[in-house]
Design an enzyme around this catalytic site. Structure first.
Site, mmCIF file in Angstrom:
data_model
loop_
_atom_site.group_PDB
_atom_site.id
_atom_site.type_symbol
_atom_site.label_atom_id
_atom_site.label_comp_id
_atom_site.label_asym_id
_atom_site.label_seq_id
_atom_site.Cartn_x
_atom_site.Cartn_y
_atom_site.Cartn_z
ATOM 1 N N LYS A 174 37.556 -56.308 0.949
ATOM 2 C CA LYS A 174 36.085 -56.356 0.924
ATOM 3 C C LYS A 174 35.519 -54.950 1.104
ATOM 4 O O LYS A 174 35.865 -54.260 2.062
ATOM 5 C CB LYS A 174 35.581 -57.258 2.054
ATOM 6 C CG LYS A 174 36.082 -58.691 1.938
ATOM 7 C CD LYS A 174 35.492 -59.587 3.005
ATOM 8 C CE LYS A 174 35.947 -59.240 4.398
ATOM 9 N NZ LYS A 174 35.565 -60.266 5.390
ATOM 10 N N GLY A 208 27.239 -62.782 8.993
ATOM 11 C CA GLY A 208 28.019 -63.925 8.519
ATOM 12 C C GLY A 208 28.497 -63.836 7.087
ATOM 13 O O GLY A 208 28.998 -64.824 6.545
ATOM 14 N N GLY A 210 31.112 -62.238 5.929
ATOM 15 C CA GLY A 210 32.575 -62.374 5.881
ATOM 16 C C GLY A 210 32.989 -63.830 6.051
ATOM 17 O O GLY A 210 33.852 -64.339 5.329
ATOM 18 N N CYS A 211 32.368 -64.516 7.021
ATOM 19 C CA CYS A 211 32.679 -65.936 7.258
ATOM 20 C C CYS A 211 32.400 -66.744 5.989
ATOM 21 O O CYS A 211 33.199 -67.585 5.558
ATOM 22 C CB CYS A 211 31.797 -66.498 8.369
ATOM 23 S SG CYS A 211 31.898 -65.616 9.922
HETATM 24 N N1 LIG Z 1 24.608 -54.961 1.369
HETATM 25 C C1 LIG Z 1 25.426 -55.725 0.643
HETATM 26 N N2 LIG Z 1 25.116 -56.057 -0.623
HETATM 27 C C2 LIG Z 1 25.928 -56.841 -1.369
HETATM 28 N N3 LIG Z 1 27.093 -57.340 -0.910
HETATM 29 C C3 LIG Z 1 27.463 -57.041 0.351
HETATM 30 C C4 LIG Z 1 26.658 -56.213 1.201
HETATM 31 N N4 LIG Z 1 27.285 -56.105 2.409
HETATM 32 C C5 LIG Z 1 28.413 -56.833 2.316
HETATM 33 N N5 LIG Z 1 28.537 -57.382 1.081
HETATM 34 C C6 LIG Z 1 29.599 -58.270 0.600
HETATM 35 O O1 LIG Z 1 29.779 -59.258 1.627
HETATM 36 C C7 LIG Z 1 31.150 -59.594 1.753
HETATM 37 C C8 LIG Z 1 31.628 -59.309 3.179
HETATM 38 O O2 LIG Z 1 31.792 -57.930 3.261
HETATM 39 P P1 LIG Z 1 32.102 -56.992 4.488
HETATM 40 O O3 LIG Z 1 30.817 -56.533 5.051
HETATM 41 O O4 LIG Z 1 33.026 -55.967 3.972
HETATM 42 O O5 LIG Z 1 32.869 -57.913 5.533
HETATM 43 P P2 LIG Z 1 32.482 -58.528 6.968
HETATM 44 O O6 LIG Z 1 31.213 -59.311 6.782
HETATM 45 O O7 LIG Z 1 33.657 -59.371 7.298
HETATM 46 O O8 LIG Z 1 32.310 -57.343 7.887
HETATM 47 C C9 LIG Z 1 31.850 -58.779 0.668
HETATM 48 O O9 LIG Z 1 31.883 -59.569 -0.510
HETATM 49 C C10 LIG Z 1 30.950 -57.583 0.471
HETATM 50 O O10 LIG Z 1 31.123 -56.991 -0.799
HETATM 51 C C1 LIG Z 2 32.055 -67.168 15.751
HETATM 52 C C2 LIG Z 2 31.973 -65.952 14.872
HETATM 53 N N1 LIG Z 2 32.935 -65.757 13.961
HETATM 54 C C3 LIG Z 2 32.891 -64.664 13.165
HETATM 55 C C4 LIG Z 2 31.875 -63.748 13.295
HETATM 56 C C5 LIG Z 2 31.835 -62.518 12.448
HETATM 57 O O1 LIG Z 2 31.142 -62.786 11.310
HETATM 58 P P1 LIG Z 2 31.223 -61.909 9.970
HETATM 59 O O2 LIG Z 2 31.031 -62.812 8.829
HETATM 60 O O3 LIG Z 2 32.431 -61.050 9.944
HETATM 61 O O4 LIG Z 2 30.027 -60.980 10.040
HETATM 62 P P2 LIG Z 2 29.136 -60.497 11.225
HETATM 63 O O5 LIG Z 2 28.526 -61.673 11.869
HETATM 64 O O6 LIG Z 2 30.008 -59.715 12.138
HETATM 65 O O7 LIG Z 2 28.123 -59.691 10.474
HETATM 66 C C6 LIG Z 2 30.882 -63.998 14.239
HETATM 67 N N2 LIG Z 2 29.849 -63.161 14.418
HETATM 68 N N3 LIG Z 2 30.960 -65.102 15.033
#
Ligand SMILES: Nc1ncnc2c1ncn2[C@@H]1O[C@H](COP(=O)(O)OP(=O)(O)O)[C@@H](O)[C@H]1O
Ligand SMILES: Cc1ncc(COP(=O)(O)OP(=O)(O)O)c(N)n1
Length: 478
Positions: A174, A208, A210-211
C-alpha cells in the site's frame, strides 16, 4: 452466492476503523459480514484512549460459536493485540481452514497509538506465512521485512518482494504513506509486481482505510476475483469513499471514509452532504467534476505540499488581490440588495473582511498591484454580470469562492507543517471563522433559492456553476 466473511479484529466505537469498518465494507461489496472481537478499543477520530482485552479463552469461544454453526468463505484478520490472542487465532485457523484468509498486520494507528504489543511482532511475522494475503502499510512492512521504513516506491517494492519470498504468500503493498499526486498499491509475489494506480485525494478523512481495503479484498476474493482484479475494484471504491468522507462530518480528527458513497449517489435522501436535498447541496454535487479538476490541478497540489515555486505563488496572490478588491465591492452590493437585515449585515461584514483581513494577508506578499490576468478578468466580469441579474443570482455566483476555499482549506491544512512555505495561506482558509462564514453564506443562498421562482433558481444554478468553472480557471492560470 453471497460470501460469508468473518472479521477478527478490534473495535472502533466511532465507526471508522476496526470491526465496524470491516462490517460496513463487507456489506458494501455484497458479502454477509460476521465479527469476532479481539480487543475493545476506546478510540475516535482523534486517537486511542484505552484498550480492554477480554480473556483469551473468550476469543476462542467467540470463534467456535461462529464456525460451529456457519460456513465461512473468507476471514479478515485485523488487530490481534498480543501473542496469546494470535496463538488462539492460529490454532482456530488450523482447525477450520477457511478458503480465504487476509491479514492486515495492524501494529500502530495513524494517531501513533500502538495496537499490537511490540513482543508480538515475531508472532505476526510467523502468521504471514499461514495466510493468503498480507496487507501491510509501509511502517508495518518495514517491521515485517526487518528493514527501515521505505521512503520510495522502489524501496517499498523490494521490501514487499522480500516479505513475499520469505513467507511464500501474496503481499498487497500500500502506497498511502508515500508522498505524490498518486497513491498506487500493488499485488506483489516473489516473482511479480502488479501495480494498480490510484488518485491521491487531498483530505484528512483516511481513518480506517487499511481496515476497509483488507476487508474489501477478502470479500472480493471470496466472490471469485483474482487478487489483482479485486484490488482494481477495491481501489476504485476506496478512492470514492475517501473523497466522500469529509461530507459525513464525523469527528474532529482524521475522519472516516464513506463506505456507502456509491449508494448515496443513487438515493437522494441519503446523500451525506445534505440532510435534505437543498439547492446548494445539489449545486455542489453537480460541480463535482469541476471540483475534482481543482483538486487534481498542479497548482493546488503543490500549494498543499509546499513544493510550489515562490514566483507562481506570488503571481497568484497578486491576481487574488486584484480579484478581492472587486469581490469586496460585489459583497457590498449584495448587502445593498438584501431584504432581510441579517442578510444585509452578513454581506456587509463579508465585504469588510474581504477588504481588510484578506488584503492584509496579501500585502505581506504582493508588491504593487498588477493588471487583471484574463482568467481574473473573466471571473470578475461574470460576477458583475450576475449583479445585473439581481440579488438571487449575485449571491449564487459569489458563493463558490468562499465555499470552495473553505473546503480546500479544511483539507489542505492537513499538510501544514512547521516550515511550510504557504502555511499561513492554508491556515487562513481553514480558520473556523472562515468556515462558519462560508456555511452562513450557504444557508442564506438556500433560503433565497427556496423563495425564488423556478426561472430564478435556474439562473442561480447557471451562475453558481459558471463561478465554479472560473475558480478552476483561476487555479489553472499561474
Ligand atoms: N489520500 C489518499 N488518497 C487516495 N488513496 C489513499 C489515500 N491515503 C491512503 N490511500 C489508500 O488507502 C489504502 C490504505 O493505505 P495506507 O494509508 O498505506 O494504509 P493504512 O491505512 O493501513 O495506514 C491504500 O489503498 C492507499 O493507496
Ligand atoms: C481496532 C482498530 N484496528 C485497526 C486500526 C487501524 O486502522 P487503519 O485502517 O490502519 O487506519 P487508521 O485508523 O490507523 O487510520 C484502528 N485504528 N483500530
Amino acid at each position: 452466492m453471497t460470501p460469508r466473511v468473518l472479521s477478527i479484529a478490534g473495535t472502533d466505537p466511532s465507526g471508522g476503523a476496526g470491526i465496524q469498518a470491516d462490517l460496513k465494507t463487507i456489506g458494501a461489496f455484497g458479502g454477509y459480514g460476521m465479527a469476532v472481537v479481539t480487543a475493545l478499543v476506546a478510540q475516535n477520530t482523534e486517537g486511542v484512549r484505552s484498550v480492554h482485552v477480554p480473556p483469551p479463552a473468550f476469543l476462542a469461544e467467540q470463534l467456535d460459536a461462529v464456525s460451529d454453526d456457519v460456513v465461512i468463505d473468507a476471514v479478515k484478520l485485523g488487530m490481534l493485540h498480543s501473542t496469546p490472542l494470535i496463538d488462539i487465532v492460529v490454532a482456530w485457523l488450523e482447525r477450520v481452514r477457511p478458503p480465504v484468509v487476509v491479514l492486515d498486520p495492524v501494529m500502530v494507528a495513524t494517531s501513533g497509538d500502538r495496537l499490537l504489543d511490540a513482543a508480538a511482532e515475531a508472532a505476526i511475522r510467523r502468521l504471514c506465512a499461514r495466510v493468503d494475503l498480507v496487507t501491510p502499510n509501509l511502517p508495518e512492512l518495514a517491521v515485517l521485512a526487518g528493514q527501515p521504513e521505505a521512503t520510495t516506491w522502489a524501496a517499498a517494492v523490494d521490501q514487499a518482494q522480500a516479505l513475499a519470498a520469505a513467507t511464500d504468500t501474496v503481499v498487497l503493498l500500500k502506497g498511502g504513506h508515500l508522498a505524490g499526486a498518486t497513491s498506487a498499491d500493488a499485488v506483489v509475489t516473489a516473482e511479480a509486481v502488479r501495480p494498480v494506480e490510484g488518485r491521491r485525494v487531498i483530505t484528512t478523512t483516511t481513518h480506517g482505510t487499511g481496515c476497509s481495503l483488507s476487508s474489501a479484498m477478502a470479500t472480493l476474493r471470496a466472490s471469485g476475483f483474482s487478487w489483482f482484479d479485486a484490488l482494481g475494484h477495491a481501489k476504485e471504491w476506496l478512492t470514492g469513499a475517501i473523497e466522500h468522507g469529509a461530507a459525513l462530518e464525523v469527528g474532529r480528527g482524521n475522519g472516516p471514509i464513506d463506505h456507502f458513497h456509491h449508494l448515496r449517489e443513487h438515493v437522494p435522501h441519503l446523500r451525506a452532504d445534505v440532510g435534505s436535498p437543498t439547492w446548494t447541496g445539489r449545486a455542489w454535487d453537480d460541480s463535482a467534476p469541476v471540483r475534482d479538476r481543482v483538486d487534481a490541478c498542479e497548482f493546488v497540489r503543490r500549494l498543499g505540499d509546499g513544493t510550489l515555486e515562490p514566483e507562481r505563488f506570488a503571481w497568484y496572490l497578486a491576481q487574488d488581490a486584484v480579484y478581492l478588491g472587486e469581490y469586496a465591492e460585489l459583497l457590498a452590493r449584495a448587502a445593498a440588495l438584501a431584504g432581510a437585515p441579517e442578510e444585509q449585515a452578513f454581506w456587509a461584514r463579508g465585504s469588510v473582511a474581504a477588504q481588510e483581513e484578506e488584503m492584509r494577508l496579501h500585502r505581506a506578499w504582493v508588491a504593487g498591484m498588477p493588471a487583471a490576468a484574463p482568467a481574473t478578468r473573466a471571473y470578475l466580469d461574470h460576477l458583475h454580470a450576475a449583479h445585473r441579474h439581481g440579488y438571487e443570482v449575485l449571491i449564487a455566483a459569489l458563493l463558490p469562492c468562499s465555499w470552495l476555499y473553505a473546503d480546500l482549506g479544511r483539507r489542505l491544512v492537513a499538510q501544514d507543517r512547521p516550515a511550510h512555505p504557504y502555511g499561513a495561506w492554508l491556515r487562513t482558509y481553514a480558520d473556523p471563522a472562515f468556515l462558519d462564514a462560508a456555511e452562513t453564506a450557504r444557508s442564506i443562498v438556500d433560503r433565497v433559492a427556496e423563495a425564488a421562482s423556478s426561472d430564478g433558481r435556474n439562473a442561480m444554478t447557471a451562475a453558481f456553476a459558471a463561478s465554479m468553472r472560473h475558480e478552476l480557471a483561476f487555479f489553472e492560470a499561474p
